[in-house]
Design an enzyme around this catalytic site. Structure first.
Site, PDB file in Angstrom:
ATOM      1  N   LYS A   1       0.826  -1.196   0.000  1.00 38.10           N
ATOM      2  CA  LYS A   1       0.000   0.000   0.000  1.00 38.10           C
ATOM      3  C   LYS A   1       0.869   1.258   0.000  1.00 38.10           C
ATOM      4  O   LYS A   1       0.409   2.335  -0.305  1.00 38.10           O
ATOM      5  CB  LYS A   1      -0.857   0.037   1.284  1.00 38.10           C
ATOM      6  N   GLY A   2       2.138   1.067   0.346  1.00 38.97           N
ATOM      7  CA  GLY A   2       3.020   2.210   0.577  1.00 38.97           C
ATOM      8  C   GLY A   2       3.113   3.208  -0.553  1.00 38.97           C
ATOM      9  O   GLY A   2       3.284   4.404  -0.326  1.00 38.97           O
TER      10      GLY A   2
ATOM     11  N   GLU B   1       7.407   2.252  -6.435  1.00 42.34           N
ATOM     12  CA  GLU B   1       7.525   1.791  -5.043  1.00 42.34           C
ATOM     13  C   GLU B   1       7.797   2.977  -4.124  1.00 42.34           C
ATOM     14  O   GLU B   1       8.373   3.984  -4.538  1.00 42.34           O
ATOM     15  CB  GLU B   1       8.643   0.734  -4.991  1.00 42.34           C
ATOM     16  N   ASP B   2       7.384   2.847  -2.874  1.00 39.47           N
ATOM     17  CA  ASP B   2       7.559   3.959  -1.930  1.00 39.47           C
ATOM     18  C   ASP B   2       9.021   4.159  -1.537  1.00 39.47           C
ATOM     19  O   ASP B   2       9.540   5.265  -1.556  1.00 39.47           O
ATOM     20  CB  ASP B   2       6.675   3.782  -0.677  1.00 39.47           C
TER      21      ASP B   2
ATOM     22  N   ASP C   1      15.023  -0.116   0.393  1.00 44.98           N
ATOM     23  CA  ASP C   1      15.830  -0.218   1.606  1.00 44.98           C
ATOM     24  C   ASP C   1      16.933  -1.238   1.322  1.00 44.98           C
ATOM     25  O   ASP C   1      17.916  -0.912   0.653  1.00 44.98           O
ATOM     26  CB  ASP C   1      14.857  -0.654   2.719  1.00 44.98           C
TER      27      ASP C   1
ATOM     28  N   LYS D   1      16.867   4.601   0.384  1.00 42.10           N
ATOM     29  CA  LYS D   1      17.685   4.501   1.603  1.00 42.10           C
ATOM     30  C   LYS D   1      18.956   3.752   1.218  1.00 42.10           C
ATOM     31  O   LYS D   1      19.154   2.594   1.587  1.00 42.10           O
ATOM     32  CB  LYS D   1      16.909   3.708   2.658  1.00 42.10           C
TER      33      LYS D   1
ATOM     34  N   VAL E   1      11.107   6.539   8.446  1.00 46.31           N
ATOM     35  CA  VAL E   1      10.273   7.648   8.005  1.00 46.31           C
ATOM     36  C   VAL E   1       8.842   7.197   7.744  1.00 46.31           C
ATOM     37  O   VAL E   1       8.593   6.048   7.384  1.00 46.31           O
ATOM     38  CB  VAL E   1      10.858   8.334   6.740  1.00 46.31           C
TER      39      VAL E   1
ATOM     40  N   ASP F   1       4.120   3.868   6.207  1.00 46.13           N
ATOM     41  CA  ASP F   1       3.474   3.647   7.498  1.00 46.13           C
ATOM     42  C   ASP F   1       4.417   3.134   8.568  1.00 46.13           C
ATOM     43  O   ASP F   1       5.520   2.654   8.287  1.00 46.13           O
ATOM     44  CB  ASP F   1       2.373   2.595   7.343  1.00 46.13           C
TER      45      ASP F   1
ATOM     46  N   ARG G   1       0.108   6.889   7.127  1.00 48.65           N
ATOM     47  CA  ARG G   1       0.190   6.917   5.660  1.00 48.65           C
ATOM     48  C   ARG G   1      -0.393   8.201   5.080  1.00 48.65           C
ATOM     49  O   ARG G   1      -0.008   8.637   4.004  1.00 48.65           O
ATOM     50  CB  ARG G   1      -0.585   5.735   5.059  1.00 48.65           C
TER      51      ARG G   1
HETATM   52  P1  IMP Z   1      13.476  -3.652   1.011  1.00 46.77           P
HETATM   53  O1  IMP Z   1      12.949  -4.944   0.452  1.00 46.77           O
HETATM   54  O2  IMP Z   1      14.411  -3.903   2.155  1.00 46.77           O
HETATM   55  O3  IMP Z   1      14.062  -2.731   0.003  1.00 46.77           O
HETATM   56  O4  IMP Z   1      12.255  -2.988   1.745  1.00 46.77           O
HETATM   57  C1  IMP Z   1      11.375  -2.110   1.229  1.00 46.77           C
HETATM   58  C2  IMP Z   1      10.184  -2.013   2.165  1.00 46.77           C
HETATM   59  O5  IMP Z   1      10.607  -1.806   3.530  1.00 46.77           O
HETATM   60  C3  IMP Z   1       9.340  -0.829   1.847  1.00 46.77           C
HETATM   61  O6  IMP Z   1       8.377  -1.118   0.853  1.00 46.77           O
HETATM   62  C4  IMP Z   1       8.708  -0.491   3.187  1.00 46.77           C
HETATM   63  O7  IMP Z   1       7.534  -1.255   3.376  1.00 46.77           O
HETATM   64  C5  IMP Z   1       9.731  -0.925   4.203  1.00 46.77           C
HETATM   65  N1  IMP Z   1      10.515   0.236   4.745  1.00 46.77           N
HETATM   66  C6  IMP Z   1      11.849   0.385   4.714  1.00 46.77           C
HETATM   67  N2  IMP Z   1      12.235   1.523   5.296  1.00 46.77           N
HETATM   68  C7  IMP Z   1      11.091   2.125   5.726  1.00 46.77           C
HETATM   69  C8  IMP Z   1      10.827   3.365   6.419  1.00 46.77           C
HETATM   70  O8  IMP Z   1      11.707   4.156   6.773  1.00 46.77           O
HETATM   71  N3  IMP Z   1       9.516   3.648   6.664  1.00 46.77           N
HETATM   72  C9  IMP Z   1       8.489   2.819   6.303  1.00 46.77           C
HETATM   73  N4  IMP Z   1       8.700   1.659   5.648  1.00 46.77           N
HETATM   74  C10 IMP Z   1       9.987   1.308   5.374  1.00 46.77           C
HETATM   75 MG    MG Z   2       6.144  -1.110   0.914  1.00 43.42          MG
END
Ligand code: IMP
Ligand code: MG
Length: 191
Positions: A42-43, A98-99, A102, A130, A152, A158, A164
């Site tokens: 949903k992000g 994508e939001d 990470d 990030k 954040v 969220d 959100r």
């Molecule tokens: P990745 O698979 O580690 O790149 O994770 C991405 C997902 O981690 C995002 O879609 C978010 O749901 C969550 N996420 C990572 N950092 C944050 C943050 O600072 N705030 C909220 N959600 C985050």
């Molecule tokens: Mg997400």
């Protein structure tokens, strides 16, 4: 500002301006094409709505919902598809919206999945990068803002399904998500 936030990182005005710039780059890239824009729920719902409205090339919209499990390290986790796209992505130019990126796990799995399904091209657009937490060898094609190792919320992002709807992006007070003893994905103490 919301009482649970420590400070506003990116204001509504800055978000609006930057999305317009990123949409112009995407417009250039997809001139003469009709990409399929996939919102990762949903992000990215709020970012997606603003981003696609700034595009002038014809687009189709689709929605997907995924979650990652057993994520200890980026490479060992599994991506679970909770809702798949309606469209067949074969032969399409796909834009994944994508939001936040990470570790990069979610987006590397998704990109591989769309490639496997025969997408002609896969472009990754993120609101936030990030970068300092990356574990997978992947970077977004278009990114609005780079953020540091802080948790954040707002503008779609969220904590436990809340915040959100904040119109800005803010750093959540550490006290809200605890002392790090319970690892929360995306927080400074988690992997
Ligand atoms: P990745 O698979 O580690 O790149 O994770 C991405 C997902 O981690 C995002 O879609 C978010 O749901 C969550 N996420 C990572 N950092 C944050 C943050 O600072 N705030 C909220 N959600 C985050
Ligand atoms: Mg997400």
């Amino acid at each position: 500002m919301h009482k649970d936030c420590e400070r506003i990182l990116i204001s509504e005005k800055e978000i609006r301006k930057r999305i317009a710039e990123v949409a112009r780059s995407a417009d250039e890239k997809f001139k003469g094409k009709c990409p399929l824009c996939v919102c990762i729920l949903k992000g990215s719902a709020i970012f997606f709505a603003d981003f696609v409205r700034r595009l002038t090339v014809p687009v189709e919209l689709d929605f997907m919902s995924v979650s990652s499990y057993g994520s200890g390290t980026a490479s060992s986790g599994k991506l679970k598809i909770k809702k798949d796209t309606d469209a067949d992505v074969g032969g399409r130019d796909v834009i994944i919206v994508e939001d936040i990126i990470d570790s990069g796990f979610t987006l590397s799995k998704l990109k591989a999945l769309f490639k496997e399904r025969g997408a002609r091209s896969v472009t990754i657009v993120v609101l936030l990068d990030k970068k300092c937490r990356r574990e997978c060898d992947i970077s977004p094609d278009l990114s609005c803002f780079e953020v540091g190792d802080e948790f954040v919320v707002g503008y779609g992002l969220d904590y436990d399904e809340r915040y959100r709807n904040l119109p800005y992006i803010a750093v959540l007070k550490r006290g809200i998500y605890g002392d790090g003893s319970q690892p929360l994905k995306g927080t400074p103490n988690s992997k």
